[in-house]
Design an enzyme around this catalytic site. Sequence first.
Site, PDB file in Angstrom:
ATOM      1  N   SER A  40      36.701  40.121  36.545  1.00  0.00           N
ATOM      2  CA  SER A  40      36.519  40.136  35.168  1.00  0.00           C
ATOM      3  C   SER A  40      35.252  39.531  34.606  1.00  0.00           C
ATOM      4  CB  SER A  40      37.586  39.024  34.587  1.00  0.00           C
ATOM      5  OG  SER A  40      37.356  37.551  34.755  1.00  0.00           O
ATOM      6  N   LYS A  88      35.052  32.653  31.930  1.00  0.00           N
ATOM      7  CA  LYS A  88      34.777  33.529  30.897  1.00  0.00           C
ATOM      8  C   LYS A  88      33.275  33.125  30.145  1.00  0.00           C
ATOM      9  CE  LYS A  88      38.877  35.413  31.867  1.00  0.00           C
ATOM     10  NZ  LYS A  88      38.844  36.647  32.438  1.00  0.00           N
TER      11      LYS A  88
END
Length: 311
Positions: A40, A88
């Site tokens: 990701s 993230k």
Amino acid sequence: MIPSLLTPVLVSIGVFVGVIVCGILLMRSLFLFVTVQGGSMAPTLKPQDHVLVLRKGMTRKLKKDAIVLLKNLSEQHLLPSPEASFIKRIVAIEGETYIDTSSEKLPESLDEYHTLDELGRRHWRIPSGKVFVCGDNRVVSRDSRMWGPVSLSDIEGVVIHQFRRRERVSVPENPITPSLLAIGQQAPDFNLLDTHGEYVRLQDTRGQRLLLLFVAYNRLAHTMLPPILTKATHIASKGVTVLIMCDGSLERARLLQKDFAITLPVLVASQSQTSVYTDYQIYGNPCYYVIDEEGHVAEADIANAHSWQWD
């Protein structure tokens, strides 16, 4: 007699061991050593990359664009793995508004903070004590677009160092992995239209150092391109010729140039209309080539503001 001689030695060993143990405990209280799982955050962080995380208590303030480690969010957001933790990037902080400009249909958000505008785009107004986080590779990322803004208390720390990747044992080539042209190879010629309606050929740049930056105007662009374009502009100021190769139509190339205020030449390099992506063996954006004055490949790699130096 012998015990009396051993006493200072034993004391010294005990002190040494105590110092080591205290040092280890201190390091663990300040830092976390984390191995990246999943894609990701690609291409910034790849699976099995190792990063050093400074615990949040040691940071004064969480800033926008920081890469952070999130603790277990399974209970709050119904995630599949109870041991799940995530790395993230903070893309919006409290008081800001995040607009989802993606064209793909995404799973419905589980939070109450988003609204829809007249174009059907989702807006999040980030409340106090929360931030909005996304993965750099948003095609596969589960993030605030599904969860909504996350609480500052869900953040364990900030990534402060990415350890240098070691060479790995070679494996059979993955057909979707970029296999760029070899260093020293003659760069294929091209004849592409720019956003002003003029044709540009590789041969026109012979005798100049050239940077070819292959990009696309898509939902990842607003996160990934700004630092890359800043570097490209800096390189151009040093006398290197820079050409932005935009995968898409003339209209999308002009939108790219307008939205990012690009002053460098932007060429229309649509994969469906030209062979330039095939000729340069590019299977994903963003990538770059450095071409020397004689038209040979001097450097080629994935373009990422955190993992390479054009200088």
